[in-house]
Design a protein around this motif. Structure first.
Motif, short mmCIF file in Angstrom:
data_model
loop_
_atom_site.label_atom_id
_atom_site.label_comp_id
_atom_site.label_asym_id
_atom_site.label_seq_id
_atom_site.Cartn_x
_atom_site.Cartn_y
_atom_site.Cartn_z
N ARG A 1 0.45 -0.77 0.14
CA ARG A 1 0.00 0.05 0.17
C ARG A 1 1.31 1.38 -0.28
O ARG A 1 0.56 1.98 -0.37
N LEU B 1 -4.02 -7.90 -1.04
CA LEU B 1 -5.05 -7.83 -0.22
C LEU B 1 -5.92 -9.35 -0.05
O LEU B 1 -6.91 -10.27 0.59
N GLU C 1 -12.78 -7.62 3.47
CA GLU C 1 -12.55 -6.04 4.04
C GLU C 1 -12.14 -5.63 2.79
O GLU C 1 -12.07 -5.30 2.49
N THR C 2 -10.27 -7.13 3.16
CA THR C 2 -9.72 -6.78 1.89
C THR C 2 -9.52 -6.91 0.68
O THR C 2 -9.44 -5.76 -0.50
N ASN D 1 -12.77 -6.21 -0.70
CA ASN D 1 -13.72 -5.16 -0.94
C ASN D 1 -12.59 -4.26 -1.90
O ASN D 1 -12.61 -3.32 -2.38
N GLU D 2 -11.38 -4.15 -0.84
CA GLU D 2 -10.88 -2.57 -0.84
C GLU D 2 -9.96 -3.04 -2.36
O GLU D 2 -9.66 -2.40 -3.30
N LYS E 1 -12.40 -2.25 -5.65
CA LYS E 1 -12.44 -0.43 -5.35
C LYS E 1 -11.45 -0.19 -6.30
O LYS E 1 -11.07 0.41 -7.51
N LEU E 2 -10.37 -0.63 -6.54
CA LEU E 2 -9.13 -0.18 -6.40
C LEU E 2 -8.84 -0.56 -8.50
O LEU E 2 -8.87 -0.30 -8.92
#
Length: 504
Positions: free
Chosen positions: A257, A277, A284-285, A287-288, A291-292
């Motif tokens: 990150r 991730l 949670e990771t 979904n991050e 998004k990216l």
């Protein structure tokens, strides 16, 4: 080598210097990558990744089994044995290196019992040479597979049985050594020397099962008990490594990150952060990561980012279904739990259908995607559309036999028996392996199509053909599905149709 010493190896002290050093963290990275690339049907690279992972954790039997699964899938897809250049490589100097080289050759020719024996030989040698690893269980596993495969051969190799017997004896697995010796005796029943050796092995087996072996008192239960104890010990040892690995995953995410935030336009750094991730396998990771990837998809228009989003979402749906299934299995009388599972399965199928339809539009020449779409259409009972997808997918040799299997099943569901029979016969001809799971499925469906057609048309000849196919399945694997019952029913059908003319 005494059995008591087999699973009580030195874990510290003087034996540590210069010996094998396991590294579960490195192994896990290779294993995760192997599974990922296997899902994309890049089987050669998946084999390479599994072998590299096993270099750091060679006694992880679960991963040896996973590697064999990939090897069989590669075989079904038309994979060829290793070439001469690969065969003549040494693979390394240590017994572990030689075992893994033998396993790589076996993975590329998974129905070769002699290659299984070679891997077993080096597993036994590595087990004896390295105090830090327990490879007796791996040797036991691959030796058992070699015995089964040799027994299925129309002309079993007696010398192979004897070689495997001697390797089982070296690890004091007397139950399997006795089995191997008996199989050799079937081929040479009047061999007095073999009879004497069998008696000695049976005596060793009896002492081992009673708690004695080679003059030493050992814990009751014989080799299998010690295998289980070794497995438990390894699981205890690995639990700490898993905790450390989880911490390492978090550290990797933080590092990736930070690298990405230095240059958010660097797509290579974005990909590495997404990989980190996703590796955590948490909503949670993941979904991050989604998004990216959506940002990258919007910025570049490159469809591969959309594909990766879909892969992650399918992974999440599958994980959710596994959780719901576990809950439903624990509470079989809970109708609400079963309803939640069924609804999740419907949601997954709807999502995957939409996903693969879109992928086929974007990659119209990829027959693998058409095959995957066909499978989802089949699950949705959209048989006409599934037929179209499988008819196109069979143009690729990697999917030809499997596509014929699904096509035959589609035709059966529609009651098109002549088309099913023709298609399944073509699938059997296209599939080079005569006795693996796919071969049995093709023959079972052909038997079913012939039987249905025979009953519909009161055709004794087709009933005879169905009975013959059923007999072939029975002789290959008597426990396959309900084949014993089907053989009996087909014999009755042939008798019922005796002397009855076929309907025109």
């Amino acid at each position: 080598m005494a059995l008591a010493g087999l699973f009580s190896k030195n874990r510290g002290g003087e034996g540590d210097s210069g010996g094998f050093k396991r590294d579960p963290r490195k192994a896990r990275r290779f294993f995760e990558h192997a599974q990922a690339v296997a899902d994309t049907r890049n089987y050669d690279y998946a084999i390479e990744c599994y072998i590299n992972g096993l270099r750091h954790e060679p006694d992880n039997l679960d991963k040896h089994e996973a590697l064999r699964d990939v090897a069989l899938r590669r075989k079904v897809a038309g994979g060829k044995p290793a070439g001469l250049a690969e065969k003549f490589k040494s693979g390394g100097n240590s017994p572990v290196d030689k075992m893994l080289h033998a396993e790589m050759l076996w993975a590329k020719d998974p129905l070769n019992a002699r290659l299984m024996r070679d891997m077993m030989k080096w597993a036994v040698e590595a087990d004896q040479a390295e105090p830090e690893i327990n490879l007796a269980e791996v040797a036991y596993w691959v030796g058992g597979l070699a015995l089964e495969l040799n027994a299925q051969n129309p002309k079993p190799d007696k010398n192979l049985y004897l070689q495997i017997r001697d390797l089982f004896t070296q690890i004091q697995a007397f139950d399997k050594a006795v089995e191997a010796c008996k199989l050799a005796l079937r081929l040479d029943p009047n061999n007095e020397k073999l009879l004497g050796e069998l008696k000695n092995l049976e005596a060793e087996k009896t002492m081992q099962e009673g708690g004695y072996s080679s003059g030493q008192k050992v814990e009751e239960g014989g080799f299998r008990r010690f295998v289980r104890d070794a497995q438990k010990q390894r699981e205890l040892e690995q639990s700490d490594a898993i905790a450390k690995t989880a911490s390492a995953v978090d550290e990797t995410i933080a590092r990736r990150r930070a690298e990405f935030e230095e240059d958010p336009q660097d797509l290579d750094r974005l990909q590495k952060l997404v990989d980190a991730l996703v590796a955590k396998e948490a909503d949670e990771t993941e979904n991050e990561a989604i998004k990216l990837l959506k940002q990258a998809w919007d910025q570049t228009g490159q469809y591969r980012y959309k594909v990766r989003i879909g892969d992650i979402q399918m992974k999440q749906l599958n994980r959710r279904i596994r959780q719901l299934k576990a809950q439903a299995d624990q509470n079989p009388d809970d109708a609400e739990a079963r309803k939640r599972l069924e609804e999740a399965a419907r949601k997954r199928l709807a999502f995957e259908l939409q996903e693969y339809q879109e992928r086929v539009k974007n990659y119209p020449t990829d027959m693998g995607l058409r095959f995957e779409l066909g499978k989802r259409l089949y699950q949705a009972r959209s048989y006409d559309e599934a037929i179209g997808a499988f008819q196109q997918a069979k143009a690729d040799p990697k999917f030809r036999a499997m596509a014929h299997e699904f096509l035959g099943s589609c035709y059966l569901h529609k009651g098109w028996y002549d088309e099913a029979i023709d298609t399944l016969e073509q699938g059997i001809e296209a599939h080079a392996v005569p006795d693996d799971r796919l071969a049995l499925e093709l023959r079972y469906l052909l038997m079913d199509a012939l039987e249905r057609s025979a009953r519909k048309g009161q055709n004794q000849e087709q009933a005879r053909r169905a009975r013959e196919v059923a007999s072939q399945i029975l002789q290959t694997d008597i426990n396959f599905r309900d084949i014993r019952l089907r053989v009996d029913k087909l014999r009755e059908l042939v008798d019922q149709l005796q002397d009855k003319p076929a309907q025109q």
